[in-house]
Design a protein around this motif. Structure first.
Motif, PDB file in Angstrom:
ATOM      1  N   ARG A 141      37.301  32.487  39.949  1.00 22.04           N
ATOM      2  CA  ARG A 141      37.265  34.030  39.779  1.00 22.04           C
ATOM      3  C   ARG A 141      37.266  34.797  41.168  1.00 22.04           C
ATOM      4  O   ARG A 141      36.597  34.448  42.013  1.00 22.04           O
ATOM      5  N   LEU A 142      38.481  35.475  41.023  1.00 18.55           N
ATOM      6  CA  LEU A 142      38.668  36.124  42.228  1.00 18.55           C
ATOM      7  C   LEU A 142      38.396  37.779  41.783  1.00 18.55           C
ATOM      8  O   LEU A 142      38.752  38.389  40.868  1.00 18.55           O
ATOM      9  N   THR A 143      37.644  38.391  42.705  1.00 19.16           N
ATOM     10  CA  THR A 143      37.460  39.757  42.451  1.00 19.16           C
ATOM     11  C   THR A 143      38.045  40.507  43.591  1.00 19.16           C
ATOM     12  O   THR A 143      37.680  40.307  44.833  1.00 19.16           O
ATOM     13  N   PHE A 144      38.799  41.474  43.211  1.00 20.44           N
ATOM     14  CA  PHE A 144      39.402  42.427  44.147  1.00 20.44           C
ATOM     15  C   PHE A 144      39.254  43.789  44.144  1.00 20.44           C
ATOM     16  O   PHE A 144      38.927  44.215  43.230  1.00 20.44           O
ATOM     17  N   THR A 145      38.771  44.295  45.404  1.00 18.76           N
ATOM     18  CA  THR A 145      38.474  45.852  45.554  1.00 18.76           C
ATOM     19  C   THR A 145      39.658  46.407  46.333  1.00 18.76           C
ATOM     20  O   THR A 145      39.790  45.804  47.404  1.00 18.76           O
ATOM     21  N   GLY A 146      39.692  47.843  45.989  1.00 20.06           N
ATOM     22  CA  GLY A 146      40.779  48.420  46.861  1.00 20.06           C
ATOM     23  C   GLY A 146      40.774  49.915  46.381  1.00 20.06           C
ATOM     24  O   GLY A 146      40.287  50.384  45.191  1.00 20.06           O
ATOM     25  N   PRO A 147      41.988  50.593  46.834  1.00 20.31           N
ATOM     26  CA  PRO A 147      41.986  51.945  46.546  1.00 20.31           C
ATOM     27  C   PRO A 147      42.464  51.939  44.991  1.00 20.31           C
ATOM     28  O   PRO A 147      43.119  51.028  44.603  1.00 20.31           O
ATOM     29  N   THR A 148      42.118  53.188  44.407  1.00 25.35           N
ATOM     30  CA  THR A 148      42.512  53.094  42.952  1.00 25.35           C
ATOM     31  C   THR A 148      43.828  54.228  42.969  1.00 25.35           C
ATOM     32  O   THR A 148      44.518  54.335  42.057  1.00 25.35           O
ATOM     33  N   ASP A 149      44.266  54.680  43.851  1.00 23.09           N
ATOM     34  CA  ASP A 149      45.723  55.381  43.953  1.00 23.09           C
ATOM     35  C   ASP A 149      47.003  54.622  44.548  1.00 23.09           C
ATOM     36  O   ASP A 149      47.866  55.295  44.829  1.00 23.09           O
ATOM     37  N   LEU A 183      38.761  44.467  40.256  1.00 23.90           N
ATOM     38  CA  LEU A 183      39.408  43.942  39.398  1.00 23.90           C
ATOM     39  C   LEU A 183      39.005  42.595  39.239  1.00 23.90           C
ATOM     40  O   LEU A 183      39.085  41.999  40.440  1.00 23.90           O
ATOM     41  N   ILE A 184      38.489  41.743  38.336  1.00 20.94           N
ATOM     42  CA  ILE A 184      38.102  40.675  38.187  1.00 20.94           C
ATOM     43  C   ILE A 184      39.110  39.546  37.697  1.00 20.94           C
ATOM     44  O   ILE A 184      39.207  39.963  36.469  1.00 20.94           O
ATOM     45  N   PHE A 185      39.694  38.651  38.121  1.00 19.01           N
ATOM     46  CA  PHE A 185      40.491  37.717  37.489  1.00 19.01           C
ATOM     47  C   PHE A 185      40.158  36.356  37.475  1.00 19.01           C
ATOM     48  O   PHE A 185      39.355  35.682  38.546  1.00 19.01           O
TER      49      PHE A 185
END
Length: 171
Positions: A51-59, A113-115
């Motif tokens: 499970r990969l959890t990605f965080t970052g800007p929404t724009d 986003l969780i993949f």
């Protein structure tokens, strides 16, 4: 941040009810185009799932090259905005290359986003997580990029950070 934490806890509880238990293998943070992005890796050893959890800007879109230190190899590209999208790609130096078929499932909420996908996926271009998840190796090469908008395209010189790495804390 509170919403992101609550969302992650909800996803974790759903995974446990489906018989999946994930071990946290660490989080790595990066900066590209002045934006902070991160990737967390977790493993479900019993089912050979990552499970990969990605965080970052929404724009703006952002992407992670996994297993390579330059902009070539297996990449996960995240388009943000209100819905969030995920594309897996097989990059070749200096071009966007091939979009791969999805190898798993993902959820998206407010920049997180969780993949989830198997360690190994058949076909060319996919990264094999087996050695990292079974502790045969503890560090993998990475590169990251952040685009100037939500439309995937060239990130320019300020939008990339090659030569990075992820070190697993799993044992």
């Amino acid at each position: 941040m509170i919403m992101s934490t609550l969302f992650s806890a909800l996803v974790a509880s759903i995974a446990i009810t489906r018989g999946q238990t994930y071990d946290d293998c660490g989080t790595q943070s990066f900066t590209a185009r002045g934006e902070s992005i991160s990737m967390q890796i977790e493993r479900d050893s019993a089912n050979s799932m990552v499970r990969l959890t990605f965080t970052g800007p929404t724009d703006m879109w952002h992407g992670f090259v996994i297993g390579g230190s330059q902009m070539s190899g297996y990449a996960v590209t995240i388009g943000q905005g209100s819905a969030g999208t995920l594309q897996e790609r097989s990059l070749s130096q200096y071009n966007a290359a091939n979009t791969l078929d999805s190898s798993g499932t993902f959820t998206y909420d407010s920049g997180t986003l969780i993949f989830e996908r198997p360690y190994t996926v058949s076909g060319n271009g996919y990264y094999d997580f087996t050695d990292l998840m079974t502790c045969q190796v503890t560090t993998i090469d990475m590169a990251v990029a952040v685009g100037a908008s939500n439309t995937f395209g060239n990130h320019g010189n300020t939008g990339r950070t090659p030569g990075q790495s992820f070190t697993s804390t799993c044992t």
